[in-house]
Design an enzyme around this catalytic site. Sequence first.
Site, PDB file in Angstrom:
ATOM      1  N   SER A 305       0.838  -1.191   0.000  1.00 21.62           N
ATOM      2  CA  SER A 305       0.000   0.000   0.000  1.00 21.62           C
ATOM      3  C   SER A 305       0.883   1.255   0.000  1.00 21.62           C
ATOM      4  CB  SER A 305      -0.937  -0.065   1.218  1.00 21.62           C
ATOM      5  OG  SER A 305      -1.941   0.893   1.158  1.00 21.62           O
ATOM      6  N   ASP A 361      -8.987  -4.939  -5.974  1.00 22.56           N
ATOM      7  CA  ASP A 361      -8.477  -3.927  -5.036  1.00 22.56           C
ATOM      8  C   ASP A 361      -8.454  -2.568  -5.731  1.00 22.56           C
ATOM      9  OD1 ASP A 361      -7.277  -2.548  -2.997  1.00 22.56           O
ATOM     10  OD2 ASP A 361      -5.365  -3.618  -3.069  1.00 22.56           O
ATOM     11  N   HIS A 416      -7.807  -5.535   0.290  1.00 21.65           N
ATOM     12  CA  HIS A 416      -6.570  -4.745   0.263  1.00 21.65           C
ATOM     13  C   HIS A 416      -5.495  -5.277   1.219  1.00 21.65           C
ATOM     14  CE1 HIS A 416      -4.053  -1.265  -0.388  1.00 21.65           C
ATOM     15  NE2 HIS A 416      -4.080  -0.946   0.886  1.00 21.65           N
TER      16      HIS A 416
END
Length: 513
Positions: A305, A361, A416
């Site tokens: 991320s 995602d 995610h």
Amino acid sequence: MAAAATTKAILPLHHHHHHHHAAATKNGLFISIHAYQNSPFETHPSQKPSNKAIKLAESLSNMLHLHIERNLNYHPSNVPRIEDKHDTSTMSPKEDISKKWQEIHGSNDWNNLLDPLHPWLRREIVKYGEFAQATYDAFDFDSFSEYCGSCRYNERKLFGKLGLIESGYKVAKYVYAMSHIDLPEWLERSRFADTWSKDSNWMGFVAVSDDQETRRIGRRDIVVAWRGTVAPSEWYDNMQRKLEPIGQGEAKVEHGFLSLYTSKSESTRYNKSSASEQVMREVKKLVNYYKGRGEEVSLTITGHSLGGALALLNAYEAAKNFPSLPISVVSFAAPRVGNIAFRDELYQMGVKTLRMTIKQDVVPRMPGIVFNESLQKFDDITGTLEWIYTHVGVELKLDIRSSPYLKKGLNLVGIHMLETYLHLVDGFLDSTTTFRSDARRDVVLVNKDCNMLVDELRIPHNWYQLENKGLERNFHRRWVKPTRYPEDIPSPTVESYSNVLEMQDSCGLESLF
């Protein structure tokens, strides 16, 4: 970065649109016009997108929404029994990859290694992913703790506490970050005034392979693992969608990522030097030491991320400073970071990037979901390419529908999560086959911090926590919050002293910022 210049950037997204977005999020539609509202065009009033561009944005987001909805109506009929694997190892075999390490590290852009996925590469991807996961597992999220935002263990204990002793790496240095712009979902804060640090968060670590692992993988590998975002479904609100120059050319990168990577302040305890400076000093020290011993050395930077974004900035800076060093980025669920010139400079410097993405995602679609590299042919609509975000490197695209163990609803947080990614990598054979039956990684790990596993498995969701949420019984059998072991308390005095010594050395590193 001037404070005045950043004040405006910290305002939230337009409030009068928030009701629409809150409702839209439930339908997976928040990815629609956010990209337009705060697109890079805002910083250049002369480059407002035309009505054609807005219509294009709306139609693309509608198509995307329909596509996601249609794909999520699939349900598994029979879930394999995980009990059958209880007596099997969770580790894939450690093969000797020393003869092929360059290809595994991306020298040939992972040609013929991804589809089907080579078992040696799969194991290395999971290895680096577990280093990134360690930055979450050891992080103190407890806002009632005076140490919120720090690592719960010191460098020597980290891998032992997290079951990574057999990884074959030793932690060399912790990295701390702060930001001069307000990024409330990106940095954790204690509720108390008397805290270990008012500004900084533990943001990751530098580690290096031990002698045995070095022989197995064919070189001395330096790893930098960057911590990602804490609230993966909310952090898009903090994306400034504002590009800022990096280096000497046309390259530009997202404003918030750069601030986190480069911010420092003399008045802080842990960020008298920036995350960038801390990492680069340690990498330089290790590279010089092992090259001085005549060893081959590589640098592998990993993150999930936001951590994947920081990994790319780190790779860019490292490549400028160590032109002959093999540098690879292994990222998971990373957003776009910079413009096309940034991508091209990384390519020219030989940085290799392998990005793991999950089809469902949304984070890898940010920022610039609409105004991105796929629209180069619409140059007349979108204005100059200088302001378009683009992805870097080679993509390994995963799909939650491939695993019989995962729920198929639109769970933005669960999809995610890094553990979801590692589960899918471990089960990936090729783009046409479903989950491999001999996958080794423990399926239960998926539900550590979310609710992604099908109910038939009867695994509690969000099960990963300290025993009794960190409380212990004292001598009088009262429940108390224990004090941290002194060696696990971050030590600003040691940090500051080593910073002073390293500042005197100045390291001969080219400053990009």
